[in-house]
Scaffold this motif. Structure first.
Motif, PDB file in Angstrom:
ATOM      1  N   GLU A  14      17.250  18.745  -2.729  1.00 25.63           N
ATOM      2  CA  GLU A  14      18.008  17.771  -3.453  1.00 25.63           C
ATOM      3  C   GLU A  14      17.704  16.623  -2.767  1.00 25.63           C
ATOM      4  O   GLU A  14      18.013  15.423  -3.610  1.00 25.63           O
ATOM      5  N   SER A  15      17.267  16.276  -1.568  1.00 25.18           N
ATOM      6  CA  SER A  15      17.330  15.186  -0.982  1.00 25.18           C
ATOM      7  C   SER A  15      16.382  15.137   0.387  1.00 25.18           C
ATOM      8  O   SER A  15      16.280  16.286   0.948  1.00 25.18           O
ATOM      9  N   ILE A  16      16.247  14.039   1.160  1.00 26.07           N
ATOM     10  CA  ILE A  16      15.577  14.138   2.446  1.00 26.07           C
ATOM     11  C   ILE A  16      16.384  15.009   3.448  1.00 26.07           C
ATOM     12  O   ILE A  16      15.704  15.368   4.193  1.00 26.07           O
ATOM     13  N   GLU A  17      17.769  14.989   3.051  1.00 29.08           N
ATOM     14  CA  GLU A  17      18.344  15.687   4.103  1.00 29.08           C
ATOM     15  C   GLU A  17      18.655  17.293   3.863  1.00 29.08           C
ATOM     16  O   GLU A  17      18.125  18.085   4.545  1.00 29.08           O
ATOM     17  N   ASN A  42      10.619  14.595   2.658  1.00 28.61           N
ATOM     18  CA  ASN A  42      11.172  13.917   1.624  1.00 28.61           C
ATOM     19  C   ASN A  42      10.868  14.660   0.279  1.00 28.61           C
ATOM     20  O   ASN A  42       9.488  14.453   0.047  1.00 28.61           O
ATOM     21  N   PRO A  43      11.680  15.333  -0.496  1.00 26.70           N
ATOM     22  CA  PRO A  43      11.233  16.044  -1.676  1.00 26.70           C
ATOM     23  C   PRO A  43      10.420  15.141  -2.731  1.00 26.70           C
ATOM     24  O   PRO A  43       9.411  15.443  -3.544  1.00 26.70           O
ATOM     25  N   ALA A  44      10.876  13.975  -2.601  1.00 26.67           N
ATOM     26  CA  ALA A  44      10.127  12.698  -3.625  1.00 26.67           C
ATOM     27  C   ALA A  44       8.625  12.807  -3.117  1.00 26.67           C
ATOM     28  O   ALA A  44       7.600  12.301  -3.937  1.00 26.67           O
ATOM     29  N   ASP A  45       8.327  13.113  -1.823  1.00 27.80           N
ATOM     30  CA  ASP A  45       6.905  13.039  -1.567  1.00 27.80           C
ATOM     31  C   ASP A  45       6.328  14.380  -1.205  1.00 27.80           C
ATOM     32  O   ASP A  45       4.997  14.381  -1.029  1.00 27.80           O
ATOM     33  N   ALA A  46       6.898  15.419  -1.601  1.00 31.09           N
ATOM     34  CA  ALA A  46       6.350  16.793  -1.564  1.00 31.09           C
ATOM     35  C   ALA A  46       5.431  17.179  -2.641  1.00 31.09           C
ATOM     36  O   ALA A  46       5.703  16.866  -3.738  1.00 31.09           O
ATOM     37  N   ALA A  47       4.421  17.819  -2.160  1.00 33.82           N
ATOM     38  CA  ALA A  47       3.473  18.091  -3.329  1.00 33.82           C
ATOM     39  C   ALA A  47       3.935  19.343  -4.275  1.00 33.82           C
ATOM     40  O   ALA A  47       4.716  20.138  -3.933  1.00 33.82           O
ATOM     41  N   PRO A  48       3.465  19.057  -5.371  1.00 32.09           N
ATOM     42  CA  PRO A  48       3.883  20.051  -6.554  1.00 32.09           C
ATOM     43  C   PRO A  48       3.775  21.532  -5.973  1.00 32.09           C
ATOM     44  O   PRO A  48       2.696  21.909  -5.426  1.00 32.09           O
TER      45      PRO A  48
END
Ligand code: GDP
Length: 151
Positions: free
Chosen positions: A109-112, A94-100
């Motif tokens: 764009e999204s988890i998918e 999930n890009p929201a959880d991905a390290a900078p």
């Protein structure tokens, strides 16, 4: 640290966004070598078989549709600890959880629609490499090859 091989896929969104060069530069400057490469369009049967472990998951049909929506770049990466190193370079699913600074933090764009695939363990890496490549299509780097950054 052992020299390993891992399967990488630049997914349809990564190819469509013209990210092949950016992604491959990240691999090479991190010490991974691209030792096999193949651009292709997956058909539904191939995508279903590749992601068979997820067939009971609610997102399976969407995942197959996404992975068949355009061409992908399938590659074998080789290097010390290649499986974990590639996962670090990719970032969390999930890009929201991905390290900078990871591929997914920068581009997903999204988890998918998360730009890249990478094998998650030694046994899956072996299965996934063999899914797309014959041994004679894979070219291990010479022992004396230097890292991009060292030149
Ligand atoms: P990965 O090893 O980080 O690629 O993650 P997984 O093996 O768990 O999932 C495989 C792929 O399925 C991911 O890379 C996403 O493209 C997709 N995916 C995973 N989780 C979800 C989800 O919750 N919803 C949707 N729509 N797709 C997902």
């Amino acid at each position: 640290m052992a020299v390993e091989r891992t399967l990488s896929i630049i997914k349809p969104d990564g190819v469509a966004k013209n990210l092949i060069g950016d992604i491959n530069r990240r691999f090479e400057s991190s010490g991974l070598s691209i030792i096999a490469t193949r651009m292709m369009q997956l058909d539904a049967r191939e995508a279903e078989r590749f992601y068979e472990v997820h067939k009971e998951r609610p997102f399976y049909r969407d995942l197959v549709r996404y992975m068949t929506s355009g061409p992908v770049l399938v590659q074998v990466l080789e290097g010390d600890d290649a499986i974990a190193l590639n996962r670090d370079i990719m970032g969390a699913t999930n890009p929201a959880d991905a390290a900078p600074g990871t591929i997914r933090a920068d581009h997903a764009e999204s988890i998918e629609q998360n730009v890249v695939h990478g094998s998650d363990a030694a046994d899956t890496a072996r299965r996934e490499v063999a899914f797309f490549f014959d041994e004679k299509q894979i070219f291990s780097r010479p022992a004396q090859a230097t890292r991009h950054d060292d030149r």
